[in-house]
Each structure stands twice: as C-alpha cells, then as structure tokens.
Scaffold this motif. Structure first.
Motif, PDB file in Angstrom:
ATOM      1  N   VAL A   7       4.032  -6.641  -6.713  1.00 50.00           N
ATOM      2  CA  VAL A   7       3.216  -5.816  -5.820  1.00 50.00           C
ATOM      3  C   VAL A   7       2.029  -5.234  -6.585  1.00 50.00           C
ATOM      4  O   VAL A   7       2.195  -4.676  -7.677  1.00 50.00           O
ATOM      5  N   TYR A   8       0.830  -5.382  -6.009  1.00 49.46           N
ATOM      6  CA  TYR A   8      -0.384  -4.853  -6.619  1.00 49.46           C
ATOM      7  C   TYR A   8      -1.176  -4.068  -5.572  1.00 49.46           C
ATOM      8  O   TYR A   8      -1.269  -4.487  -4.414  1.00 49.46           O
ATOM      9  N   SER A   9      -1.758  -2.968  -5.974  1.00 56.08           N
ATOM     10  CA  SER A   9      -2.616  -2.213  -5.063  1.00 56.08           C
ATOM     11  C   SER A   9      -3.800  -3.083  -4.654  1.00 56.08           C
ATOM     12  O   SER A   9      -4.415  -3.752  -5.483  1.00 56.08           O
ATOM     13  N   ALA A  10      -4.138  -3.075  -3.368  1.00 57.48           N
ATOM     14  CA  ALA A  10      -5.226  -3.915  -2.864  1.00 57.48           C
ATOM     15  C   ALA A  10      -6.556  -3.184  -2.817  1.00 57.48           C
ATOM     16  O   ALA A  10      -7.578  -3.775  -2.476  1.00 57.48           O
ATOM     17  N   ARG A  95      -1.633   2.580   3.133  1.00 58.39           N
ATOM     18  CA  ARG A  95      -2.176   1.895   1.949  1.00 58.39           C
ATOM     19  C   ARG A  95      -1.787   0.414   1.920  1.00 58.39           C
ATOM     20  O   ARG A  95      -0.626   0.065   2.176  1.00 58.39           O
ATOM     21  N   TYR A  97      -1.224  -3.335  -0.053  1.00 54.94           N
ATOM     22  CA  TYR A  97      -0.846  -3.913  -1.343  1.00 54.94           C
ATOM     23  C   TYR A  97      -0.831  -5.439  -1.221  1.00 54.94           C
ATOM     24  O   TYR A  97      -0.445  -5.988  -0.186  1.00 54.94           O
ATOM     25  N   TYR A  98      -1.255  -6.112  -2.290  1.00 55.04           N
ATOM     26  CA  TYR A  98      -1.154  -7.567  -2.348  1.00 55.04           C
ATOM     27  C   TYR A  98       0.213  -7.937  -2.910  1.00 55.04           C
ATOM     28  O   TYR A  98       0.728  -7.281  -3.825  1.00 55.04           O
ATOM     29  N   GLN A 148       1.238  -3.526   4.021  1.00 64.62           N
ATOM     30  CA  GLN A 148       0.498  -2.300   4.341  1.00 64.62           C
ATOM     31  C   GLN A 148       1.475  -1.236   4.807  1.00 64.62           C
ATOM     32  O   GLN A 148       2.125  -1.373   5.842  1.00 64.62           O
ATOM     33  N   THR A 149       1.595  -0.180   4.007  1.00 65.45           N
ATOM     34  CA  THR A 149       2.541   0.871   4.359  1.00 65.45           C
ATOM     35  C   THR A 149       2.129   1.534   5.666  1.00 65.45           C
ATOM     36  O   THR A 149       0.955   1.625   6.001  1.00 65.45           O
TER      37      THR A 149
END
Length: 255
Positions: A7-10, A95, A97-98, A148-149
C-alpha cells in the motif's frame, strides 16, 4: 481470492513549508510535551494513551495493550461486498492509496482488476490502520487498483438549514438564464489545468522578499501588480520584480 499487495499513499503535499517564529526576533517556536504531574518534558517514545470514563476514572493503555487487539494484529484487507459504483456517495470519500502487487506473479492482482472492470462494480473492503477499523472502496484506475478510505456514515454531518425549509419559487425564465450560464462555462474537466494560486503567489513572494530583504513591502507590491494590469494580477512575477528593484534603489539612496 488472496491477493498480496503493498500500500502506497496516492497523494502528496506541495504546499510551501512554513513554521512559526517569534515576531520580535525571528526565533523559531518549539513545542514540548510536558507532564502536568512531574513537570518534566516527555519523549514521544515514553508516551502512552489513556481514556477517561464518565465517572472520571483514567485507564492507561500501553502500546502492548493496543498491539494485542486482534484487529490491530491483522494486516488483511477483507472484501465485504461488491456494489454499483454510483451507489457510493462522494461525501464519504477520504484518502486514496495505490495497491502494488506483492508477489513475483501479479496474476491474482490482474484477475481482480479485470473482474472489477468487467462487473463495473466497486469492492467495499474493511481493514485496520493506525488503531482504527476503516472502510474503503477498492476500484480500478488505469492498470492500478486504488484503495480509497471512506468516512463512516455517522462521521458525515446532516445538512439541516432552516432557510431551505421555506418554499422558494423559481420562474422558467430564471431557470433558462441559469442554464444558459452553465452552457457558457461547460467543458471537460482537466485537473492539470488548475493550479493552487495562493501557493504559487506565496513562492513568488518568498523569492521577492529574499531578494529585497526587510525593506520589501508586500502590500504595496501586490497593489501595484493589480493597478498595472487593470485590476487583474496577470504577470505577478514581473510586478514583484519591479517592486524589488524599487526596494533596492531605496536602500541604495538611504545608504
């Protein structure tokens, strides 16, 4: 279906970094975590969490206590259901995430991606992150799965405005004129066509003040920029350059 992923922040923040200083001498303001019992400054590593109940009793929860929770130990992203994409209220989106395939073979990842595309559905998933159970939408963006949370339903406030309870009459002519205005400004949304004007102007202001020093008058510079362009700030950089040159000339004359 088990799909190993990373998981990475997008998203990333491009705002100009600013910090607080003492107006009198420019000294940086620092914050310290101080214990109200012993008065000592406490390192972050020595801080635990606590809850105060309705009777005023304090329960201290250590890092080991929180780590022992079954939900905290789990690193799985559980698929709850697959829903029509248009059923997800945009107000709930939080938020993004990729997700990257975390295996030598991305077959399971690609299979899930193509399944979502073919079904035209969004997967609703549940997982634990930073001591909180979270709900999220798992969808496809190009060749990548995006997580996407979502906000919980009770986190979205109800819009109860008394003024909207009154009956408002709108004439056909008013609707026609409003529709014509919409048609005038209609187009395809291109996110790259928009910029954060405040941040752009802030960067220019910082560069200009570095060049001119404390003699630089930001209020006057921006006022000149508006006057020189007929009330519209068209070439802000040029206007500030002129203002910097004026400031330099004034300092030279004073010297």
């Amino acid at each position: 279906m088990n799909v190993p992923v990373k998981v990475y922040s997008a998203t990333e923040d491009h705002d100009v970094p600013l910090h607080q200083v003492h107006a009198a001498d420019g000294g940086r303001i620092r914050y310290q975590r101080t214990c109200e019992v012993c008065g000592q400054t406490v390192a972050y590593a020595d801080i635990d969490r606590a809850h105060v109940d309705d009777e005023g009793r304090t329960v201290v929860l250590t890092k080991d206590d929180l780590a022992a929770l079954p939900a905290e130990r789990s690193r799985e992203i559980e698929v709850v259901e697959f829903v029509p994409t248009d059923q997800i209220d945009l107000m709930l989106l939080d938020r993004p995430y990729y997700l990257e395939p975390d295996s030598t073979s991305p077959k399971a990842y690609v299979l899930l991606r193509r399944t979502l595309e073919q079904a035209d559905r969004t997967a609703i998933v549940r997982f634990t992150l930073r001591q909180k159970t979270r709900l999220a939408a798992l969808r496809v963006r190009g060749d990548v799965l995006v997580l996407q949370t979502l906000l919980w339903a009770d986190e979205v406030r109800e819009a109860a405005f008394p003024a909207l309870e009154d009956d408002v009459e709108i004439s056909a002519k008013e609707l026609e004129l409003a529709g014509a205005l919409v048609d005038t400004y209609s187009g395809d949304f291109e996110p790259g066509a928009f910029v954060d004007e405040y941040q752009a102007q802030l960067r220019i202001l910082i560069d200009a003040k570095i060049e001119a020093g404390e003699a630089f008058d930001a209020t006057a510079a921006f006022a000149d920029a508006g006057e020189d362009s007929g009330g519209e700030i068209i070439d802000l950089m040029e206007a500030l350059r002129v203002s910097v040159e004026r400031s330099r000339a004034a300092r030279t004359d004073t010297g």
